[in-house]
Design a protein around this motif. Sequence first.
Motif, PDB file in Angstrom:
ATOM      1  N   LEU A 137       0.831  -1.212   0.000  1.00 17.22           N
ATOM      2  CA  LEU A 137       0.000   0.000   0.000  1.00 17.22           C
ATOM      3  C   LEU A 137       0.860   1.254   0.000  1.00 17.22           C
ATOM      4  O   LEU A 137       0.589   2.199  -0.737  1.00 17.22           O
TER       5      LEU A 137
ATOM      6  N   VAL B  12       3.140   5.814  -3.099  1.00 17.51           N
ATOM      7  CA  VAL B  12       4.252   6.619  -3.606  1.00 17.51           C
ATOM      8  C   VAL B  12       4.320   6.544  -5.127  1.00 17.51           C
ATOM      9  O   VAL B  12       4.407   7.559  -5.817  1.00 17.51           O
TER      10      VAL B  12
ATOM     11  N   PHE C 109       4.243   9.066  -8.484  1.00 14.30           N
ATOM     12  CA  PHE C 109       5.543   9.244  -9.098  1.00 14.30           C
ATOM     13  C   PHE C 109       5.367   9.375 -10.604  1.00 14.30           C
ATOM     14  O   PHE C 109       5.887   8.608 -11.380  1.00 14.30           O
TER      15      PHE C 109
ATOM     16  N   PRO D  66      10.103  13.280 -13.381  1.00 13.92           N
ATOM     17  CA  PRO D  66      11.064  12.335 -12.794  1.00 13.92           C
ATOM     18  C   PRO D  66      10.886  10.923 -13.310  1.00 13.92           C
ATOM     19  O   PRO D  66      11.872  10.219 -13.559  1.00 13.92           O
TER      20      PRO D  66
ATOM     21  N   LEU E  36      -4.327   0.591  -5.483  1.00 14.17           N
ATOM     22  CA  LEU E  36      -4.909   1.392  -4.400  1.00 14.17           C
ATOM     23  C   LEU E  36      -6.429   1.407  -4.478  1.00 14.17           C
ATOM     24  O   LEU E  36      -7.112   1.376  -3.459  1.00 14.17           O
TER      25      LEU E  36
ATOM     26  N   LEU F  41      14.091   1.830 -10.764  1.00 15.03           N
ATOM     27  CA  LEU F  41      14.695   2.571  -9.648  1.00 15.03           C
ATOM     28  C   LEU F  41      16.172   2.227  -9.522  1.00 15.03           C
ATOM     29  O   LEU F  41      17.033   3.104  -9.434  1.00 15.03           O
TER      30      LEU F  41
ATOM     31  N   LEU G 193      -0.623  16.159  -0.269  1.00 11.88           N
ATOM     32  CA  LEU G 193      -1.017  15.985  -1.669  1.00 11.88           C
ATOM     33  C   LEU G 193      -0.749  17.251  -2.457  1.00 11.88           C
ATOM     34  O   LEU G 193      -0.269  17.214  -3.587  1.00 11.88           O
TER      35      LEU G 193
ATOM     36  N   SER H 203      15.800  13.253 -10.172  1.00 16.33           N
ATOM     37  CA  SER H 203      14.564  12.471 -10.181  1.00 16.33           C
ATOM     38  C   SER H 203      14.572  11.424  -9.074  1.00 16.33           C
ATOM     39  O   SER H 203      13.567  11.230  -8.379  1.00 16.33           O
TER      40      SER H 203
ATOM     41  N   LEU I 227      12.009  11.198  -5.784  1.00 18.63           N
ATOM     42  CA  LEU I 227      11.234  10.025  -5.349  1.00 18.63           C
ATOM     43  C   LEU I 227      11.487   9.737  -3.877  1.00 18.63           C
ATOM     44  O   LEU I 227      10.558   9.476  -3.104  1.00 18.63           O
TER      45      LEU I 227
ATOM     46  N   THR J   3       9.623  12.193  -1.786  1.00 18.43           N
ATOM     47  CA  THR J   3       8.198  11.871  -1.730  1.00 18.43           C
ATOM     48  C   THR J   3       7.953  10.750  -0.729  1.00 18.43           C
ATOM     49  O   THR J   3       7.016  10.794   0.066  1.00 18.43           O
ATOM     50  N   TRP J   4       8.800   9.720  -0.808  1.00 14.56           N
ATOM     51  CA  TRP J   4       8.652   8.580   0.085  1.00 14.56           C
ATOM     52  C   TRP J   4       8.765   9.010   1.560  1.00 14.56           C
ATOM     53  O   TRP J   4       7.958   8.630   2.401  1.00 14.56           O
TER      54      TRP J   4
ATOM     55  N   LEU K 157       5.751  10.845   2.687  1.00 12.39           N
ATOM     56  CA  LEU K 157       4.621   9.945   2.875  1.00 12.39           C
ATOM     57  C   LEU K 157       4.715   9.236   4.220  1.00 12.39           C
ATOM     58  O   LEU K 157       3.723   9.107   4.938  1.00 12.39           O
ATOM     59  N   LEU K 158       5.915   8.790   4.545  1.00  8.96           N
ATOM     60  CA  LEU K 158       6.088   8.106   5.828  1.00  8.96           C
ATOM     61  C   LEU K 158       5.830   9.072   6.989  1.00  8.96           C
ATOM     62  O   LEU K 158       5.193   8.718   7.975  1.00  8.96           O
TER      63      LEU K 158
ATOM     64  N   ALA L 102      -0.758   2.120   6.391  1.00  7.08           N
ATOM     65  CA  ALA L 102      -1.353   1.606   5.167  1.00  7.08           C
ATOM     66  C   ALA L 102      -2.599   2.409   4.805  1.00  7.08           C
ATOM     67  O   ALA L 102      -2.862   2.709   3.660  1.00  7.08           O
TER      68      ALA L 102
ATOM     69  N   ALA M  13      -1.767   5.759   3.449  1.00  2.00           N
ATOM     70  CA  ALA M  13      -1.184   5.602   2.116  1.00  2.00           C
ATOM     71  C   ALA M  13      -2.287   5.430   1.091  1.00  2.00           C
ATOM     72  O   ALA M  13      -2.228   5.971  -0.004  1.00  2.00           O
ATOM     73  N   ALA M  14      -3.308   4.700   1.483  1.00  4.68           N
ATOM     74  CA  ALA M  14      -4.394   4.462   0.541  1.00  4.68           C
ATOM     75  C   ALA M  14      -5.168   5.738   0.268  1.00  4.68           C
ATOM     76  O   ALA M  14      -5.549   6.015  -0.858  1.00  4.68           O
TER      77      ALA M  14
ATOM     78  N   LEU N  35      -4.063   8.579   0.212  1.00  2.80           N
ATOM     79  CA  LEU N  35      -3.255   9.501  -0.571  1.00  2.80           C
ATOM     80  C   LEU N  35      -3.601   9.479  -2.040  1.00  2.80           C
ATOM     81  O   LEU N  35      -3.683  10.507  -2.681  1.00  2.80           O
ATOM     82  N   ALA N  36      -3.762   8.297  -2.570  1.00  2.00           N
ATOM     83  CA  ALA N  36      -3.987   8.238  -3.995  1.00  2.00           C
ATOM     84  C   ALA N  36      -5.377   7.721  -4.312  1.00  2.00           C
ATOM     85  O   ALA N  36      -5.680   7.411  -5.439  1.00  2.00           O
TER      86      ALA N  36
END
Lengths: 298, 310
Positions: free
Chosen positions: A118, A123, A127, A131, A179, B50, B231, B270, B274, B277-278, B281-282, B294, B297-298, B300-301
């Motif tokens: 999740l 993330v 993304f 980038p 999601l 990545l 966001l 870039s 990332l 962003t990570w 989010l945490l 979790a 996180a859900a 969020l998007a």
Amino acid sequence: MPVPSPSPTGPAGGTRRRRRGPRTWLATLPLLVFTGLCFGLPVAALLYGAVTGTDPATGATRMTGEHLQRSLQGPYLGSLVGSVQLSALTAVIGSVAGVLIAQAVVTSRRTWLRSAALTASGVLANFGGVPLAFAFIATAGISGVVTRLADLESLGWNLYSFTGLAVVYLYFLTPLMVLVIIPALDGLRPQWREAAQNTGATGWQFWRLVGLPVLAPSLLGGFVLLFGSAFAAHATAAALVGGSVPLVTLKIADALSGNVLVGQENVALALSLDMIVIAGLVMAVYLPLQRRSARWLR
Amino acid sequence: MAALTTTAQAPPAETRPAPEKAGVRRRRRRPRVWRGLVLGLAGLYFLVPLLASVVFTVHTPGRGVSFEAYTGILGAEGFTDSLLLSLGLAAATIALVLLLAVPALVAVRLGAPRLRPVVEVVCMLPLVVPPIALVTGITTVLRWGPEHLSRTPLYRTFMAVQDENFPLVLVLAYTVLALPFVYRSLDAGLRAIDVPTLVEAARNCGASWAYVILRVILPNLRTALAGAAFLTLALVLGEFTIAALLGYQPFAVWIVTVSGAQARMSVAVSVLSLLITWALLLLLSRAGNGTRPAKSAATLAAAPSSNKDQ
């Protein structure tokens, strides 16, 4: 004024209630005025510009369907079709892959896997844009790491193409589907399955008669959402392919920023109007579906 | 029963109502194979770009490993300017969008329920207009300034809004783009608390309106506010389309500009973006007490197309 809880303080409460009515109403005013000015005005200008034309000789403005007509012809039509094709293809693949991943995560007993999936999806779904384009250029571009290691070029691989763009788009579309669909898969109560099994249903019957009907709004909603995301995407494509793949967002950007022929701006407006119509259809499907699927989710 | 419930995806031929031990074990084996396959392929697809990006930035064929791409970022021309511009735009956008949305959303719950559908539609409408379409509309409106309004006081407003150093027009556009996500986040937060009861209780205890909003409502909305702010931040930092077409150079536009000359560095930036962003989010998932990572996180998007690619 429907204030939910009665005020116990007699006349004082009465005056307060009377005063609160207009006051609370006023609090929404800044938002409404702002959206009217900063959203409504540009959109109105867009619509107006898409259906009117100015005669260069006389300076008179008149209604015309010319721009809309031109936006649905030749290379412009090609870019609209290209965008729709790319969006549909990536939305289908992204939906299927997203559902498979989500189901694998949901049926797994490992809780760390679930929270990791999740978080990662949250993330990665964010993304997008520039980038992401550069990450893929580094990976599978002309001098990308994987291109060199696996000699992708001899296999006919080209990142700066329709296929390449689809592979890149899936990078943020698939997590988006994960999601969207995980809550829906959670909503499939194990008890329903047990009830189905106890009444003698096979697994296939369970999915056909219970599982898929319950999931259908979420699945379709997720697909439409992916389609809309891919359709509106511009930054990734702009940073990656420039103009080599015909996409409507790239055509609009060209027409807006390029020092192109006079009257081209109005075609950009007309193309934008076409996009709004398609995106509007997408949302008209998505929002009710989302509300419907919310019924099954807690 | 517990064993039964975990095999929700068992193939049809093996699903029988009898939950014997052997049957359970046999049923679980095949899901494990496809599950491993699916997760393995997904992991490969999502990890390779990545890893490859990191390798690309530190390893040059024939010259070995070097971290120049990363160390060079800070000194790169335009980096600090564009990043500061993006951060400033983000701060202004967050402030503006919250100032607009929070009072409106609290108000429709307190005393103006009939406006609720209006506010919802107004907040969700920007989803229907792709950013590239919005920017065509904005350029059209901005062109009115020199064309029609040059002799009115409004002209100066038009010019001020387009100030090179701090383009307010971007803040306004980003606020429009952020509204749907902010609305969803705040709406979910407000749904979880009983606003009228909280307000009545606080008012009956003698609290002033300012106190009620600042000390009662907002603390209860902490998670939702953090989500909305995150966001918006992610959206503004990654936004390319509107800024590029209006001719400004915040962060995302700068990366593209620099990529031509310094491909390695643009990839390095870039990768860093990332990671940032990570990290955000945490942080966010810990901002609200009692919210599982979790779950946030859900959310969020969960809003449509919250990705930055627009």
